[in-house]
Design a protein around this motif. Structure first.
Motif, short mmCIF file in Angstrom:
data_model
loop_
_atom_site.label_atom_id
_atom_site.label_comp_id
_atom_site.label_asym_id
_atom_site.label_seq_id
_atom_site.Cartn_x
_atom_site.Cartn_y
_atom_site.Cartn_z
N GLN A 277 0.77 -1.34 -0.43
CA GLN A 277 0.19 0.15 0.17
C GLN A 277 1.08 1.52 -0.39
N TRP A 280 2.46 1.76 -3.91
CA TRP A 280 1.41 2.25 -4.85
C TRP A 280 0.94 3.72 -4.53
N VAL A 281 0.98 3.43 -3.29
CA VAL A 281 0.01 5.66 -2.48
C VAL A 281 1.46 5.66 -3.19
N SER A 284 1.53 6.67 -7.55
CA SER A 284 0.73 7.74 -7.82
C SER A 284 0.66 8.72 -6.71
N ARG A 341 -10.88 9.54 -0.39
CA ARG A 341 -10.67 8.35 -1.27
C ARG A 341 -11.45 9.55 -2.79
N SER A 389 -2.83 8.82 3.53
CA SER A 389 -2.45 7.28 3.18
C SER A 389 -0.96 6.95 3.48
N SER A 393 -0.57 3.83 5.97
CA SER A 393 0.38 2.75 5.55
C SER A 393 1.03 2.40 6.95
N PHE A 473 -4.38 5.25 -8.25
CA PHE A 473 -4.34 5.42 -6.83
C PHE A 473 -6.14 4.70 -6.73
N VAL A 477 -4.56 1.29 -4.46
CA VAL A 477 -4.70 1.72 -3.48
C VAL A 477 -5.89 1.14 -2.11
#
Length: 502
Positions: A277, A280-281, A284, A341, A389, A393, A473, A477
Motif C-alpha cells: 500500500q 502504490w500510494v 500515484s 478517496r 494514506s 500505511s 490510486f 490503493v
C-alpha cells in the motif's frame, strides 16, 4: 495479510491516552489546542526556511555572492555552485530513507522526533546564516577554500534540514493513531506551510532592499541585505522548530511501544518493499508530482511566449496562495463527511479539466485563469490525501511485518518531491530549448510548431500522468479510513490491547 471484519462504529471512538494498565490520561481541550498550535507553527518557519534554501539562495548566488570577484571567474563560480547544489540534491534523494531510519531508531526520554526538531532547527539555522554570508566573507578572500568548505557546509545544512523535515511529518502518527485527528494535524501543517512559503516570497524583496539601504545607502541588492534575510529566516526557523520540540507531546502508545524496532537500514528498506500500500500510494503521488512540477515549471514561458503577457505572471502566485489558505482548513471538515478517496479522485478530475482548458485555448487569458484555478484548487486535497494514506500505511506495514517504520515511511514523500523536482529542472530546460523559448526570443518569434511543442510537454504529457495517477490510486490503493480502523483493531487484538492509546 488479513484484516479482521470487526463491526465499525459510525461515530469516532475516543482514543484515551494511557498506559498498559489501562489508566486514562486524556489531554484537556486546552492542552490539545496548545499542542495543535505548536505543531502548526512549526511548518510556518520550516516552509519559509525551505524557500530560502531552495529558491532564494540561488538568486543570492547569482546576484551578489561573487560581486567582488572578477567577472569571468564569477561566471564560472556561479555555474560551479549551482551545479553542486543540483548534484547534492539528487544525492539526497537516496539519503532521506537512511535519515528516516536514524529517526526511527532514536530513543530518548523526549521521544523519537522532538530531539531532531531541536537539533535540526538549531544546526540548519546556524549553517543557513553561514551560506548567506559567503562563509563569513571567505568568498572574497580565497575562492578555492570557499568552494571546498561550501560543499561541506551545504551538505551538512541539507542533511540537518532534512532531519527536521522528516521528524516533523513523521511525528503525526506518534501524536495520534486516529485518521481524522491525523488529518487535522496534516491540515494545520499544510495551512501554515503555505503561509510560510508564500509569505517569504512576499517579504524577501522588502527585507533585502531595506537592509541594503541601511548598510549601503542604496536600495540595490547587496550582501548585507541578503545576509539580513538569511538571519531573519534562520531565527524564524529556530523559533518554530523549538516550538514543536517543547510544545508538542509524542504519544508512546502500546501500538508503538510493543512494535518491533525498525532495525538497520536494510531491514527498514525490506519492510518498505513488503508494504504494497505504501508503494502504490507512492507511485500515484509520484505521477501527480511530476505532472504538477513540470507544468508549474514552464508556466512563465506560457505567459511570456504564448500569451505575450509576462507582467501577468503574478497571477500564478496569487491563485495557489488563496487556494491553499481556503482549502487546507476545509479539508478536515469535508473529510468527516466525504471519504478522502473521493476528495482525491475529485481533485484529480478537476486538474484534468484544467489541463483540457489549457489545451483548448492556451492563448486566451480568461481561459488560462479558469484553467489555473482548476489546476491549483485541488492540489491541497491531493497532497493531504497522499500524506494521510502514507501515514496510515504505517500501521498496515506494522500488521504485515511486525515492524513500525514511522519516519522511514514518511520520508518517502519528500524523497518523491525531490525526484519530481529534479525531473522538473530537466523538463523545463528541454522544453525551453525545443520550443525555441530561449535567449532574446519573444512571443512574436513563436511559430505554430513551437507552441505545439510547448503544449505537448506542458499539458498533454502531464495530463497523461494525471490520468495514470488517478487510475493507480483508484485500482490499487485500498487503504482508507475504514480499512485503517480495522487494521488498528486487529493490531490491538494481536498485541493484547483492550483499547487504542491516543
Amino acid at each position: 495479510m488479513s484484516v479482521s471484519q470487526s463491526p465499525e462504529s459510525e461515530s469516532q471512538s475516543p482514543n484515551p491516552a494511557g498506559d498498559e494498565s489501562g489508566q486514562i490520561n486524556r489531554p484537556t481541550k486546552a492542552e490539545t489546542l496548545r499542542r495543535r498550535a505548536a505543531y502548526a507553527f512549526g511548518n510556518l518557519g520550516q516552509s519559509a526556511f525551505y524557500n530560502a534554501l531552495s529558491t532564494y539562495f540561488v538568486v543570492y548566488v547569482t546576484s551578489v555572492l561573487f560581486v567582488n570577484v572578477e567577472k569571468a571567474l564569477a561566471t564560472k563560480l556561479i555555474a560551479l555552485i549551482t551545479s553542486l547544489i543540483v548534484i547534492i540534491r539528487i544525492a539526497e534523494i537516496f539519503l532521506d530513507p537512511l535519515l528516516g531510519n536514524l529517526v526511527d531508531n532514536t530513543n530518548t526520554r523526549f521521544g523519537r522526533f522532538r530531539p531532531w526538531q531541536f537539533i535540526g532547527g538549531l544546526v540548519s539555522a546556524v549553517l543557513l546564516v553561514m551560506v548567506y554570508t559567503g562563509l563569513f566573507g571567505l568568498v572574497n578572500v580565497n575562492q578555492t577554500w570557499f568552494i571546498v568548505l561550501f560543499v561541506v557546509v551545504f551538505i551538512v545544512l541539507d542533511v540537518f534540514y532534512s532531519m527536521r523535515d522528516i521528524s516533523y511529518w513523521g511525528m503525526i502518527p506518534a501524536i495520534s493513531s486516529d485518521s481524522h485527528e491525523r488529518s487535522v494535524y496534516t491540515a494545520l501543517g499544510t495551512f501554515t506551510g503555505s503561509i510560510g512559503y508564500n509569505g517569504s516570497t512576499i517579504v524577501v524583496v522588502p527585507i533585502v532592499t531595506t537592509f541594503s539601504f541601511m548598510f549601503t545607502g542604496s536600495r540595490a541588492e547587496s550582501q548585507s541585505g541578503w545576509t539580513a534575510f538569511g538571519i531573519i529566516t534562520a531565527l524564524l526557523g529556530i523559533l518554530t522548530a523549538w516550538t514543536v520540540a517543547f510544545g508538542t507531546k509524542e504519544n508512546e502508545s502500546v501500538l508503538r511501544s510493543r512494535a518491533d524496532q525498525s532495525g538497520n537500514p536494510l531491514q527498514a528498506f525490506a519492510a518498505i518493499v513488503k508494504n504494497d500500500q505504501l508503494l502504490w500510494v507512492a507511485l500515484s503521488y509520484l505521477l501527480y508530482a511530476v505532472a504538477n512540477v513540470a507544468t508549474n515549471g514552464v508556466m512563465f514561458y506560457l505567459f511570456k511566449f504564448v500569451l505575450n503577457l509576462p507582467d501577468a505572471f503574478a497571477i500564478t502566485g496569487v491563485i495557489p496562495v488563496i487556494a491553499g489558505l481556503v482549502m487546507a482548513p476545509l479539508y478536515p471538515a469535508l473529510n468527516r463527511r466525504i471519504p478522502r478517496r473521493y476528495l482525491f479522485c475529485g481533485g484529480m478530475v478537476l486538474m484534468a479539466i484544467g489541463y483540457v482548458l489549457f489545451i483548448l485555448d492556451s492563448a486566451s487569458l480568461p481561459v488560462v485563469i479558469v484553467a489555473l484555478i482548476l489546476f491549483y484548487l485541488p492540489g491541497t486535497f491531493i497532497q493531504m490525501t497522499a500524506i494521510l494514506s502514507l501515514t496510515d500505511s504505517i500501521e498496515y506495514g506494522q500488521l504485515k511485518t511486525g515492524k513500525r517504520n514511522e519516519a522511514v515511511t514518511l520520508s518517502v514523500r519528500p524523497m518523491l518531491d525531490k525526484i519530481a523536482g529534479a525531473l522538473s529542472n530537466g523538463i523545463v530546460g528541454f522544453v525551453a530549448v525545443a520550443a525555441g523559448m530561449v535567449g532574446s526570443a519573444t512571443a512574436a518569434d513563436m511559430t505554430a510548431a513551437n507552441v505545439r511543442t510547448f503544449e505537448t510537454f506542458a499539458f498533454y504529457i502531464p495530463l497523461a500522468f494525471i490520468v495514470l495517477s488517478l487510475l493507480v490510486f483508484m485500482f490499487t490503493v485500498k487503504i482508507d479510513e475504514k480499512m485503517h480502523e480495522r487494521i488498528v483493531i486487529e493490531l490491538e487484538e494481536k498485541l493484547g490491547v483492550d483499547s487504542l492509546d491516543d
